[in-house]
Motif scaffolding. Structure first.
Motif, mmCIF file in Angstrom:
data_model
loop_
_atom_site.group_PDB
_atom_site.id
_atom_site.type_symbol
_atom_site.label_atom_id
_atom_site.label_comp_id
_atom_site.label_asym_id
_atom_site.label_seq_id
_atom_site.Cartn_x
_atom_site.Cartn_y
_atom_site.Cartn_z
ATOM 1 N N GLY A 9 0.402 10.552 -2.841
ATOM 2 C CA GLY A 9 0.600 9.314 -2.090
ATOM 3 C C GLY A 9 -0.101 9.377 -0.750
ATOM 4 O O GLY A 9 -0.660 10.396 -0.357
ATOM 5 N N PRO A 10 -0.101 8.296 -0.026
ATOM 6 C CA PRO A 10 -0.808 8.265 1.259
ATOM 7 C C PRO A 10 -0.108 9.134 2.298
ATOM 8 O O PRO A 10 1.110 9.185 2.369
ATOM 9 N N ILE A 84 12.063 5.136 8.206
ATOM 10 C CA ILE A 84 11.667 3.740 8.031
ATOM 11 C C ILE A 84 10.215 3.549 8.462
ATOM 12 O O ILE A 84 9.437 2.873 7.786
ATOM 13 N N ALA A 85 9.831 4.164 9.593
ATOM 14 C CA ALA A 85 8.453 4.041 10.062
ATOM 15 C C ALA A 85 7.489 4.748 9.128
ATOM 16 O O ALA A 85 6.374 4.264 8.880
ATOM 17 N N VAL A 86 7.880 5.889 8.580
ATOM 18 C CA VAL A 86 7.014 6.611 7.646
ATOM 19 C C VAL A 86 6.805 5.783 6.382
ATOM 20 O O VAL A 86 5.694 5.688 5.854
ATOM 21 N N GLU A 87 7.866 5.161 5.895
ATOM 22 C CA GLU A 87 7.745 4.324 4.705
ATOM 23 C C GLU A 87 6.888 3.095 4.980
ATOM 24 O O GLU A 87 6.073 2.701 4.145
ATOM 25 N N ALA A 88 7.015 2.493 6.164
ATOM 26 C CA ALA A 88 6.194 1.342 6.507
ATOM 27 C C ALA A 88 4.722 1.731 6.602
ATOM 28 O O ALA A 88 3.844 0.974 6.162
ATOM 29 N N ARG A 91 3.425 2.120 3.047
ATOM 30 C CA ARG A 91 3.208 0.811 2.412
ATOM 31 C C ARG A 91 1.957 0.127 2.938
ATOM 32 O O ARG A 91 1.258 -0.546 2.200
ATOM 33 N N ALA A 92 1.677 0.302 4.211
ATOM 34 C CA ALA A 92 0.494 -0.330 4.788
ATOM 35 C C ALA A 92 -0.791 0.314 4.288
ATOM 36 O O ALA A 92 -1.831 -0.341 4.238
ATOM 37 N N GLN A 93 -0.739 1.586 3.886
ATOM 38 C CA GLN A 93 -1.937 2.300 3.461
ATOM 39 C C GLN A 93 -2.234 2.192 1.973
ATOM 40 O O GLN A 93 -3.325 2.527 1.543
ATOM 41 N N ARG A 94 -1.290 1.733 1.176
ATOM 42 C CA ARG A 94 -1.541 1.682 -0.258
ATOM 43 C C ARG A 94 -2.368 0.459 -0.630
ATOM 44 O O ARG A 94 -2.508 -0.488 0.151
ATOM 45 N N ARG A 95 -2.882 0.489 -1.833
ATOM 46 C CA ARG A 95 -3.700 -0.631 -2.297
ATOM 47 C C ARG A 95 -2.825 -1.861 -2.505
ATOM 48 O O ARG A 95 -1.692 -1.759 -2.961
ATOM 49 N N PRO A 96 -3.343 -3.039 -2.181
ATOM 50 C CA PRO A 96 -2.518 -4.240 -2.346
ATOM 51 C C PRO A 96 -2.309 -4.557 -3.823
ATOM 52 O O PRO A 96 -3.176 -4.332 -4.660
ATOM 53 N N LEU A 97 -1.150 -5.075 -4.097
ATOM 54 C CA LEU A 97 -0.798 -5.465 -5.442
ATOM 55 C C LEU A 97 -0.801 -6.987 -5.479
ATOM 56 O O LEU A 97 0.027 -7.634 -4.838
#
Length: 110
Positions: A9-10, A84-88, A91-97
């Motif tokens: 993962g990112p 929460i910040a790590v998860e955000a 999410r910002a770094q993954r490819r858009p769905l």
């Protein structure tokens, strides 16, 4: 020892990366501020026995190193992030769905 997973993962920047980036940003800002204060000080009080370039360089070096040091420490302190910040960030770094909306707007036919 089990093998590493293929897709972990990112990942965000490491602590050392944040330290270097904070020092670089702080050093750049400090050198610019040192230049501004050094020039204004030389215009007001003169260069003194060291000359213009040495006095200006000393202002820039001291200001850049001091501000870079404190900015690097501040950026390392900020690495203590909540989950929460790590998860955000992840999410910002993954490819858009991209999904089609089933209730998409369709104009009425007359």
């Amino acid at each position: 020892m089990p093998p590493m997973p293929a897709n972990r993962g990112p990942q965000g920047p490491s602590t050392v990366d944040k330290l270097k980036f904070g020092a670089m940003m702080g050093g750049t800002v400090g050198v610019i501020i040192g230049f501004i204060f050094g020039v204004s000080s030389i215009f007001r009080f003169g260069a003194g026995p060291n000359g213009i370039m040495r006095t200006l360089g000393q202002y820039m070096l001291v200001s850049g190193s001091t501000f870079g040091f404190f900015m690097s420490i501040g950026s390392v302190i900020r690495t203590d992030a909540s989950p929460i910040a790590v998860e955000a960030f992840a999410r910002a770094q993954r490819r858009p769905l991209i999904m089609a909306n089933s209730d998409a707007y369709q104009p009425r036919s007359r």
